[in-house]
Design a protein around this motif. Structure first.
Motif, PDB file in Angstrom:
ATOM      1  N   GLU A  59       0.833  -1.205   0.000  1.00 39.59           N
ATOM      2  CA  GLU A  59       0.000   0.000   0.000  1.00 39.59           C
ATOM      3  C   GLU A  59       0.872   1.261   0.000  1.00 39.59           C
ATOM      4  OE1 GLU A  59      -3.127   2.251  -0.548  1.00 39.59           O
ATOM      5  OE2 GLU A  59      -3.203   0.073  -0.542  1.00 39.59           O
ATOM      6  N   ASN A  60       1.982   1.231   0.733  1.00 37.46           N
ATOM      7  CA  ASN A  60       2.892   2.378   0.742  1.00 37.46           C
ATOM      8  C   ASN A  60       3.483   2.610  -0.646  1.00 37.46           C
ATOM      9  OD1 ASN A  60       2.437   2.660   3.433  1.00 37.46           O
ATOM     10  ND2 ASN A  60       4.355   1.736   4.083  1.00 37.46           N
ATOM     11  N   ILE A  61       3.809   1.541  -1.334  1.00 35.97           N
ATOM     12  CA  ILE A  61       4.389   1.674  -2.676  1.00 35.97           C
ATOM     13  C   ILE A  61       3.358   2.258  -3.628  1.00 35.97           C
ATOM     14  CG2 ILE A  61       5.282   0.360  -4.635  1.00 35.97           C
ATOM     15  CD1 ILE A  61       6.591  -1.506  -2.537  1.00 35.97           C
ATOM     16  N   ARG A  62       2.108   1.783  -3.540  1.00 35.95           N
ATOM     17  CA  ARG A  62       1.063   2.332  -4.410  1.00 35.95           C
ATOM     18  C   ARG A  62       0.843   3.822  -4.139  1.00 35.95           C
ATOM     19  NH1 ARG A  62      -2.782  -1.458  -2.685  1.00 35.95           N
ATOM     20  NH2 ARG A  62      -1.886  -3.424  -3.297  1.00 35.95           N
ATOM     21  N   GLN A  63       0.831   4.188  -2.861  1.00 37.84           N
ATOM     22  CA  GLN A  63       0.631   5.590  -2.500  1.00 37.84           C
ATOM     23  C   GLN A  63       1.796   6.446  -3.001  1.00 37.84           C
ATOM     24  OE1 GLN A  63      -2.155   6.688  -1.229  1.00 37.84           O
ATOM     25  NE2 GLN A  63      -1.493   8.802  -1.196  1.00 37.84           N
ATOM     26  N   ALA A  64       3.019   5.936  -2.864  1.00 36.62           N
ATOM     27  CA  ALA A  64       4.187   6.682  -3.350  1.00 36.62           C
ATOM     28  C   ALA A  64       4.116   6.867  -4.863  1.00 36.62           C
ATOM     29  CB  ALA A  64       5.472   5.964  -2.954  1.00 36.62           C
ATOM     30  N   ASP A  65       3.641   5.850  -5.585  1.00 33.66           N
ATOM     31  CA  ASP A  65       3.499   5.983  -7.034  1.00 33.66           C
ATOM     32  C   ASP A  65       2.470   7.052  -7.392  1.00 33.66           C
ATOM     33  OD1 ASP A  65       5.409   4.072  -7.574  1.00 33.66           O
ATOM     34  OD2 ASP A  65       3.954   2.428  -7.778  1.00 33.66           O
ATOM     35  N   LYS A  66       1.361   7.104  -6.651  1.00 35.61           N
ATOM     36  CA  LYS A  66       0.349   8.124  -6.911  1.00 35.61           C
ATOM     37  C   LYS A  66       0.907   9.526  -6.669  1.00 35.61           C
ATOM     38  CE  LYS A  66      -3.651   5.300  -5.674  1.00 35.61           C
ATOM     39  NZ  LYS A  66      -4.723   5.108  -4.685  1.00 35.61           N
ATOM     40  N   VAL A  67       1.651   9.682  -5.592  1.00 33.74           N
ATOM     41  CA  VAL A  67       2.249  10.985  -5.286  1.00 33.74           C
ATOM     42  C   VAL A  67       3.238  11.372  -6.380  1.00 33.74           C
ATOM     43  CG1 VAL A  67       3.780  12.192  -3.675  1.00 33.74           C
ATOM     44  CG2 VAL A  67       1.893  10.831  -2.804  1.00 33.74           C
ATOM     45  N   ARG A  68       4.065  10.425  -6.812  1.00 31.05           N
ATOM     46  CA  ARG A  68       5.049  10.695  -7.857  1.00 31.05           C
ATOM     47  C   ARG A  68       4.358  11.111  -9.158  1.00 31.05           C
ATOM     48  NH1 ARG A  68       7.258   5.985  -7.833  1.00 31.05           N
ATOM     49  NH2 ARG A  68       8.419   6.420  -5.953  1.00 31.05           N
TER      50      ARG A  68
END
Length: 143
Positions: A59-68
């Protein structure tokens, strides 16, 4: 019936985490040793280990991708070559605001230098003034 009991026992054994006792002792040379069996003729201590904490990272990786992706989209909108008709004006206003901030900070430091200072404080203020002057020159004068 014995087969069901065997399967239930197998599941019960798998469900419980494996625990092992760990012992620590120091030998005559001062080296510390760790083992799962206690030494026979040495003073030792038993270590209590805690279960490691695991946190799912997907979930953290998905959120980081959205922010990026969001940052990249905003960056594309604000570049001077973008099709956004307001991007160039926004960039110019941001640069002007940044330059004004540099000027105000330089004026504040200059006022502090005129007001008097201890030797260390004066050195720190002059260092800040040099750094701000360089930033101001690079961002506001040379562009």
């Amino acid at each position: 019936m014995p087969r069901k009991t065997l399967v239930a026992l197998l599941f019960a054994l798998v469900a419980f985490p494996a625990t092992a006792e760990i012992y620590r002792w120091t030998d005559s040379n001062g080296a510390t040793h760790f083992s799962d069996t206690p030494p026979v003729h040495r003073q030792h201590s038993r270590l209590e280990l805690t279960e490691p904490v695991t946190v799912p990272m997907n979930e953290n990786i998905r959120q980081a991708d959205k922010v990026r992706q969001s940052r990249a989209a905003v960056g594309r909108l604000l570049t001077s070559g973008s099709k956004d008709r307001f991007a160039a004006g926004k960039q110019a206003r941001r640069e002007a605001s940044q330059c004004e901030g540099y000027r105000k900070r330089l004026a504040r430091i200059q006022g502090q230098l005129r007001a008097g200072y201890s030797n260390d404080r004066g050195n720190n203020l002059r260092q800040k003034r040099r750094e701000l002057s360089q930033l101001y020159s690079q961002s506001c004068i040379l562009n």
